[in-house]
Design a protein around this motif. Sequence first.
Motif, short mmCIF file in Angstrom:
data_model
loop_
_atom_site.label_atom_id
_atom_site.label_comp_id
_atom_site.label_asym_id
_atom_site.label_seq_id
_atom_site.Cartn_x
_atom_site.Cartn_y
_atom_site.Cartn_z
N PRO A 167 5.67 6.72 -1.47
CA PRO A 167 5.02 7.31 -2.64
C PRO A 167 5.97 7.56 -3.80
CG PRO A 167 4.20 8.35 -0.64
CD PRO A 167 5.32 7.45 -0.22
N VAL B 222 4.75 1.12 0.76
CA VAL B 222 5.61 1.53 -0.34
C VAL B 222 5.69 3.05 -0.34
CG1 VAL B 222 5.93 1.57 -2.85
CG2 VAL B 222 5.01 -0.49 -1.73
N ALA C 30 6.18 4.38 -5.86
CA ALA C 30 4.93 3.72 -6.26
C ALA C 30 4.92 3.34 -7.73
CB ALA C 30 3.74 4.63 -5.94
N TRP D 59 -3.09 4.01 -7.57
CA TRP D 59 -3.04 3.39 -6.25
C TRP D 59 -2.36 4.36 -5.28
CZ3 TRP D 59 -5.54 0.24 -3.55
CH2 TRP D 59 -5.00 -0.53 -2.53
N GLY D 60 -3.04 4.72 -4.25
CA GLY D 60 -2.55 5.72 -3.32
C GLY D 60 -3.37 7.00 -3.36
N GLY E 67 0.56 2.56 -10.39
CA GLY E 67 1.11 3.46 -9.39
C GLY E 67 0.56 4.87 -9.49
N TYR F 150 0.88 -1.17 0.00
CA TYR F 150 0.00 0.00 0.00
C TYR F 150 0.91 1.22 0.00
CZ TYR F 150 1.06 -0.26 5.02
OH TYR F 150 1.72 -0.34 6.23
N VAL F 151 0.41 2.35 -0.44
CA VAL F 151 1.23 3.55 -0.58
C VAL F 151 1.16 4.39 0.69
CG1 VAL F 151 1.61 5.65 -1.90
CG2 VAL F 151 0.91 3.55 -3.07
N HIS G 191 7.13 0.28 -8.26
CA HIS G 191 6.62 -0.94 -7.63
C HIS G 191 5.34 -1.44 -8.30
CE1 HIS G 191 6.22 -3.70 -4.14
NE2 HIS G 191 4.93 -3.62 -4.44
#
Length: 300
Positions: free
Chosen positions: A247, A245, A250, A261-262, A258, A184-185, A253
Amino acid sequence: MRVFVTGASGWIGSATVPHLLAAGHEVVGLARSDASADRLAVLGAAAHRGSLDDLESLRAGARQADAVIHLAFKHDFSDYAGAGRTERAVVQAFVDELAGTGRSLLLASGLAGAPGRVLTERDASAFSGPDAPRGGSEGLALDAAARGVAPVALRFAATVHGVGDHGFVAQLVRIARERGVSGYVGDGTSRWPAVHVGDAGRVVALALDKAPGGTVVHAVGEEGVRHREMAEAIGRVVGVPVASVDPADAAEHFGWLGGFWGMDAVASSELTRELLGWEPAGPTLLEDLAAGAYDHVARG
């Protein structure tokens, strides 16, 4: 009514068609291949051959229908700008064809909220203009009310989940399997709205029958599921540890995901429920994950 549906054989479309048929509508789905046409036949819908790149085929489908439901989209995140241009051209073709008829144009749209604020159906789309995500197609469609079209914006939750999903959650499961960690971010407090695919299909059919032109509909079952909780549930499914993870890492990854997500996005469907008499009945996202809906991705 005779309803022309793009994306009828796709993820949300295949959940929508049975509800349209049950309501007594005749469904004609856009089919770009024999496989798509076969899937439509199994669902009980007729096939109209064409593609999102064949604007004349789309105009012909709309011309022969009493209403259009546009659910298809080019999910090519390697050329998201190009997908947006295609989307705008498609919606413009539908608007031009339906102008002056008073017929309904329902189109899939997305939800993009502001951190700490709940997006409602009264909020205008954050995406405006031809260079915006999805080509600013929601605004283009809603503006067509002035041209004698009855537009309805169908804003779907970021996560439309269920058995067979190959969208964002499936990608997160795949990434967790390949990376050996479910990430997760940042602190994981960002949230995504979610809806079960069966509930999403039902809300589309209800919107066709009940939503007046100019309406915005939110296909949202859960206002916001925290990303850390999603990552923890995915970790249990895949059997890998869970970790934050940074930011800044991101994109490396999570790849193209990316960029999404976040992001924090919370949305309400209170007005939609009141208007359509709709109540989500399917499992929640975390229940789907726990019940094995994404095991096929976890196993590879």
